[in-house]
Design a protein around this motif. Structure first.
Motif, PDB file in Angstrom:
ATOM      1  N   ASP A 197      84.583 -35.391 -31.441  1.00  0.00           N
ATOM      2  CA  ASP A 197      84.454 -36.057 -32.738  1.00  0.00           C
ATOM      3  C   ASP A 197      84.289 -34.979 -33.801  1.00  0.00           C
ATOM      4  O   ASP A 197      83.736 -33.901 -33.536  1.00  0.00           O
ATOM      5  CB  ASP A 197      83.261 -37.013 -32.760  1.00  0.00           C
ATOM      6  CG  ASP A 197      83.391 -38.094 -33.831  1.00  0.00           C
ATOM      7  OD1 ASP A 197      84.323 -37.996 -34.655  1.00  0.00           O
ATOM      8  OD2 ASP A 197      82.577 -39.031 -33.837  1.00  0.00           O
ATOM      9  N   CYS A 198      84.782 -35.253 -34.980  1.00  0.00           N
ATOM     10  CA  CYS A 198      84.807 -34.255 -36.057  1.00  0.00           C
ATOM     11  C   CYS A 198      85.567 -33.011 -35.617  1.00  0.00           C
ATOM     12  O   CYS A 198      85.235 -31.882 -35.997  1.00  0.00           O
ATOM     13  CB  CYS A 198      83.399 -33.908 -36.526  1.00  0.00           C
ATOM     14  SG  CYS A 198      82.585 -35.263 -37.386  1.00  0.00           S
ATOM     15  N   ARG A 199      86.572 -33.235 -34.794  1.00  0.00           N
ATOM     16  CA  ARG A 199      87.472 -32.170 -34.367  1.00  0.00           C
ATOM     17  C   ARG A 199      88.796 -32.791 -33.927  1.00  0.00           C
ATOM     18  O   ARG A 199      88.829 -33.927 -33.434  1.00  0.00           O
ATOM     19  CB  ARG A 199      86.864 -31.314 -33.265  1.00  0.00           C
ATOM     20  CG  ARG A 199      86.559 -32.029 -31.975  1.00  0.00           C
ATOM     21  CD  ARG A 199      85.973 -31.064 -30.940  1.00  0.00           C
ATOM     22  NE  ARG A 199      84.588 -30.729 -31.198  1.00  0.00           N
ATOM     23  CZ  ARG A 199      84.138 -29.486 -31.375  1.00  0.00           C
ATOM     24  NH1 ARG A 199      84.957 -28.463 -31.302  1.00  0.00           N
ATOM     25  NH2 ARG A 199      82.846 -29.273 -31.602  1.00  0.00           N
ATOM     26  N   GLY A 200      89.884 -32.065 -34.109  1.00  0.00           N
ATOM     27  CA  GLY A 200      91.186 -32.575 -33.713  1.00  0.00           C
ATOM     28  C   GLY A 200      92.272 -31.555 -34.004  1.00  0.00           C
ATOM     29  O   GLY A 200      92.034 -30.544 -34.692  1.00  0.00           O
ATOM     30  N   LYS A 201      93.472 -31.831 -33.489  1.00  0.00           N
ATOM     31  CA  LYS A 201      94.607 -30.925 -33.671  1.00  0.00           C
ATOM     32  C   LYS A 201      95.768 -31.673 -34.322  1.00  0.00           C
ATOM     33  O   LYS A 201      96.118 -32.773 -33.892  1.00  0.00           O
ATOM     34  CB  LYS A 201      95.072 -30.367 -32.317  1.00  0.00           C
ATOM     35  CG  LYS A 201      94.051 -29.530 -31.583  1.00  0.00           C
ATOM     36  CD  LYS A 201      94.604 -29.083 -30.230  1.00  0.00           C
ATOM     37  CE  LYS A 201      93.579 -28.297 -29.436  1.00  0.00           C
ATOM     38  NZ  LYS A 201      94.108 -27.891 -28.111  1.00  0.00           N
TER      39      LYS A 201
END
Length: 332
Positions: A197-201
């Protein structure tokens, strides 16, 4: 009595050495160490290392470490405290927490290593420290998708382009982004974490563009429940990092970029606990009051939000090598 023939201790010891593949003829004679002789004797016993780079690194490590001990006249109790500190640091490490990276960060080593190893051409985006909160489980998302679930903070829309040093768009660049939520915590700091969560690509489009929905990060204290946090407090330092948004950007044919964006006006921007802020990475957001645009961007609440526009410029390995040769000829 045993019927086995008695073997002299020295002969028995040599047999053991042979069984373990130790060539005794190559070993230096090291006896009766003193404060002056210990350093050259450590070098002597390391002299058979087949890896010249490793031997060079360890020679310098031993020199500086031994000089530190001599210069400070460190006591046995102080050295045992240091060993216990490192032991506790290791115990705090896990798949989602790296206390040793945090230690490297707060003593400035991470920034020093980054500075020496990531020299870029003048117009390329500068690097900064990775930090201890990057994970490998960030999900691949479509451009415009959100990296943060609802309730994690005030909305922020991030958009820009990935380009080369000549201004040409780079398609297919993977931008791995991660940040804190509004409480100043990363997802890995929650005991009930069940996924990223609060991360992604996201991947840059044909014209180099990218976009994603995030939340406005806030300043936060580095973890104080471990040995590194306690060390910082004993040194009389504050434990805060300014608000920032991390990026790791990779594209075929270009040097990987690890960087972060810091927000103008943050009270900790000139005293970052891990020395990561660079002037070129300080950014400003724009407040978007058009609620129709807010909804068009997929936010669930019609309300003003922040917009962050940031382009990234990647350099090729050849360009970085040339830059390194110009700025740090001794290290090229």
């Amino acid at each position: 009595m045993s019927n086995e023939k008695f073997v002299e201790p020295a002969i028995l010891a040599r047999r053991v050495a042979e069984q373990h593949g130790v060539d005794l003829s190559k070993l230096p004679k090291i006896l009766d160490m003193s404060a002056e002789s210990i350093t050259p004797n450590v070098h002597a016993i390391n002299a058979n290392c087949p890896d010249e780079r490793l031997k060079f690194i360890f020679k310098n490590l031993v020199d500086h470490l031994h000089d530190f001990v001599r210069e400070t006249s460190i006591t046995t109790e102080e050295w045992m405290t240091a060993i216990q500190f490192l032991t506790e640091t290791g115990k705090m490490c896990s798949d989602i927490r790296q206390e040793f990276i945090l230690l490297s960060d707060v003593v400035g080593v991470s920034t020093l290593v980054d500075t020496l190893n990531n020299v870029k051409p003048p117009n390329a985006t500068e690097t900064t420290v990775l930090g201890p909160f990057h994970t490998e489980d960030a999900k691949d998302l479509e451009n415009g998708a959100t990296i943060a679930s609802e309730g994690k903070g005030d909305y922020m829309f991030v958009t820009g382009k990935v380009m080369d040093t000549k201004g040409n768009p780079i398609a297919g660049a993977v931008l791995d982004a991660w940040e804190t939520d509004e409480t100043g915590l990363y997802d890995t700091q929650y005991s009930d974490r069940d996924g990223p969560d609060c991360r992604g690509k996201v991947t840059s489009a044909a014209d180099g563009s990218y976009s994603f929905r995030a939340v406005i990060p806030v300043p936060y204290a580095i973890p104080s429940d471990g040995p590194v946090g306690k060390l910082i407090e004993r040194l009389g330092r504050h434990v805060f990092r300014p608000a920032h948004l991390h990026f790791k950007i990779e594209a075929p044919g270009y040097e990987k970029l690890v960087t972060a964006l810091y927000f103008k006006g943050d009270p900790y921007i000139t005293s970052d606990a891990v020395f990561g802020v660079r002037t070129s990475l300080i950014v400003e957001t724009e407040t978007i009051t058009d609620t129709s645009l807010t909804l068009a961007r997929g936010f669930q609440r019609a309300e003003p939000h922040a917009e962050l526009k940031q382009d990234f410029i990647l350099a090729t390995p050849g360009e970085c090598a040339e830059a390194r040769k110009r700025t740090m000829p001794a290290l090229a």
